[in-house]
Motif scaffolding. Structure first.
Motif, PDB file in Angstrom:
ATOM      1  N   CYS A 192     -23.215 129.217  33.804  1.00 54.97           N
ATOM      2  CA  CYS A 192     -21.926 129.344  34.028  1.00 54.97           C
ATOM      3  C   CYS A 192     -21.384 128.782  32.616  1.00 54.97           C
ATOM      4  N   THR A 193     -19.499 129.004  31.770  1.00 50.73           N
ATOM      5  CA  THR A 193     -19.248 129.006  30.844  1.00 50.73           C
ATOM      6  C   THR A 193     -17.950 127.677  31.590  1.00 50.73           C
ATOM      7  N   VAL A 194     -17.750 126.355  30.104  1.00 47.86           N
ATOM      8  CA  VAL A 194     -16.891 125.611  30.179  1.00 47.86           C
ATOM      9  C   VAL A 194     -15.890 125.345  29.040  1.00 47.86           C
ATOM     10  N   SER A 195     -14.800 125.724  28.363  1.00 46.55           N
ATOM     11  CA  SER A 195     -14.350 125.803  27.687  1.00 46.55           C
ATOM     12  C   SER A 195     -13.897 124.122  27.721  1.00 46.55           C
TER      13      SER A 195
ATOM     14  N   THR B 273      -5.627 123.198  30.391  1.00 50.16           N
ATOM     15  CA  THR B 273      -6.533 122.807  31.893  1.00 50.16           C
ATOM     16  C   THR B 273      -6.845 121.530  31.646  1.00 50.16           C
TER      17      THR B 273
ATOM     18  N   LYS C 146     -14.887 117.594  36.126  1.00 44.95           N
ATOM     19  CA  LYS C 146     -15.243 117.615  37.049  1.00 44.95           C
ATOM     20  C   LYS C 146     -16.477 118.681  36.882  1.00 44.95           C
ATOM     21  N   ARG C 147     -16.074 119.914  36.213  1.00 45.73           N
ATOM     22  CA  ARG C 147     -16.905 121.057  35.801  1.00 45.73           C
ATOM     23  C   ARG C 147     -18.069 120.571  34.940  1.00 45.73           C
TER      24      ARG C 147
ATOM     25  N   ALA D 254     -20.425 119.953  37.915  1.00 49.69           N
ATOM     26  CA  ALA D 254     -20.801 120.364  39.311  1.00 49.69           C
ATOM     27  C   ALA D 254     -22.055 121.992  38.525  1.00 49.69           C
ATOM     28  N   ALA D 255     -21.590 121.883  37.052  1.00 46.94           N
ATOM     29  CA  ALA D 255     -22.679 122.596  36.271  1.00 46.94           C
ATOM     30  C   ALA D 255     -24.331 121.725  35.887  1.00 46.94           C
TER      31      ALA D 255
ATOM     32  N   HIS E 242     -24.421 119.768  38.619  1.00 47.99           N
ATOM     33  CA  HIS E 242     -25.349 119.473  40.218  1.00 47.99           C
ATOM     34  C   HIS E 242     -26.592 120.794  40.240  1.00 47.99           C
ATOM     35  N   GLY E 243     -25.620 121.653  39.355  1.00 46.47           N
ATOM     36  CA  GLY E 243     -25.746 123.292  40.393  1.00 46.47           C
ATOM     37  C   GLY E 243     -27.271 122.915  39.693  1.00 46.47           C
ATOM     38  N   ASP E 244     -27.310 122.927  38.246  1.00 46.55           N
ATOM     39  CA  ASP E 244     -28.757 123.266  37.854  1.00 46.55           C
ATOM     40  C   ASP E 244     -28.643 123.981  37.020  1.00 46.55           C
ATOM     41  N   PHE E 245     -27.003 124.311  36.092  1.00 48.89           N
ATOM     42  CA  PHE E 245     -26.957 125.532  36.019  1.00 48.89           C
ATOM     43  C   PHE E 245     -26.964 125.567  34.482  1.00 48.89           C
TER      44      PHE E 245
END
Lengths: 244, 244
Positions: free
Chosen positions: A130-133, A139, A146-147, A150-151, A153-156
């Motif tokens: 995933c990408t997170v800025s 934002t 939160k992102r 989640a990243a 927790h999802g092991d991205f």
């Protein structure tokens, strides 16, 4: 429709990282619009164009100025660094499109920093990523937090855009603390790439614990591996799962 | 090092979506390796090359064959559809690299389907996004399920790769059910793009509830918006947060 506004991803910087299609579009248009830093990178390659350049934080004015030129019958391209979509201008242009019903919007993809930066380091995004800025200009920080959680927790795998600026010099440290608190090991393999595709390009690999205590600048993209990411021969590599 | 193996992302298909750099590398090498479907797309543009083509599920043999040619002194490029890193061959090549210490690996980025497909639909990935592959050949389904849930919990936009195959015709439906159970609204805005950058390219927009009951094929990439994604003039658009 005859009136056209192209939104063109120019990749990380050098024109040789543009696609052939992006190059053809820029050759074919009358007018090129964009943020001054990006238009300066390509101005010498397209000497016969009209230019619409505006500084930072003038994004909507820039999009609107490009639409207005297109509406007069000029063929216009609005250039974005990286991809036209990923944190680019395709989105505000599509939002403005209903105001200019005679202008067709055409998006031309480019290489985003997640991909161009990953290539410098090895293969850090070779599994789900995933990408997170970290920019909280548009934002709320709570959404960013939160992102990041989640990243993890999802092991991205992750590509972190806008990791720092003058006003946000401690945001990457805060982000690392959030990821560590969400369960990422301080040994998680990470990387930083500066000046992707431009003079002074450099990549380093390090752990998440080390990243937390590293100051990066606004010309950097940060990579965080997933729990399987390794350092092999100094390269950051996320296995796809093949038996090697 | 004088011996070189390039891993080159060729973008979605047509050579005009390759970067200038990828094109230069392919012109300069002696030998091009790749999955037969991809090498067939470019074979006519590079008539004087030697070719190493292998079918599906022969990925590691293909990488090793390219290393062996490079080790003999041939300049070799291994091509991947889309980007070299994103679900591409850069990762297994980097994993094999320690077996061939005289060969330098150079990764050349390309346009991944998340970006090229997004351009067809509008601007669906214009805020933080993630990619998830539904192929469970190399990834346990439990991991895929966890990532789909995390993507919804983090309110990421999503590009779903490998949404279907002959043996996995119901995987997209299962994925939609997981996202709905994780809290995504059946009204969530989504899209499907088929044959990106190739003959027969087509995009449609629909809701998550409709996507659940739609059969897609293996030439499709699926997009799921975040909770703010809209349909504007028939285009799928995720706002970045500007006041328009």
């Amino acid at each position: 429709m005859e009136k056209k506004l192209y939104v063109v991803g120019m990749g990380p910087g050098h024109v040789d990282m543009m696609t052939g299609r992006a190059m053809e579009v820029l050759k074919s248009v009358d007018t090129i619009g964009g943020y001054t830093t990006y238009t300066d990178l390509i101005r010498d390659f397209f000497p016969d164009k009209e230019w619409i350049s505006t500084g930072m934080r003038k994004e909507i004015e820039r999009c609107r100025a490009c639409f207005e030129e297109a509406n007069k019958g000029k063929k216009v391209a609005l250039v974005c660094s990286g991809d036209a979509g990923v944190y680019g201008m395709a989105s505000p242009v599509e939002e403005l499109a209903p105001e200019f019903p005679e202008v067709e919007v055409i998006v031309v993809a480019g290489i985003t920093a997640a991909c161009s930066g990953a290539a410098v380091l090895g293969a850090p995004l070779s599994h789900d990523f995933c990408t997170v800025s970290l920019s909280d200009l548009l934002t709320p920080w709570e959404v960013i937090e939160k992102r990041l959680q989640a990243a993890i927790h999802g092991d991205f795998c992750m590509a972190i855009y806008n990791p720092s600026s003058h006003k946000r010099h401690d945001y990457l440290q805060k982000a690392c603390d959030i990821m560590l608190a969400a369960g990422a090991s301080p040994d998680r393999k990470c990387g930083i790439v500066r000046n992707i595709g431009r003079e002074g390009e450099e990549g380093i690999v390090l752990t998440l614990g080390e990243l937390r205590d590293t100051q990066v600048d606004m010309f950097s993209t940060v990579f965080v591996g997933n729990s399987n990411t390794k350092i092999i021969n100094g390269r950051l590599v996320t296995p796809r799962g093949y038996s090697i």
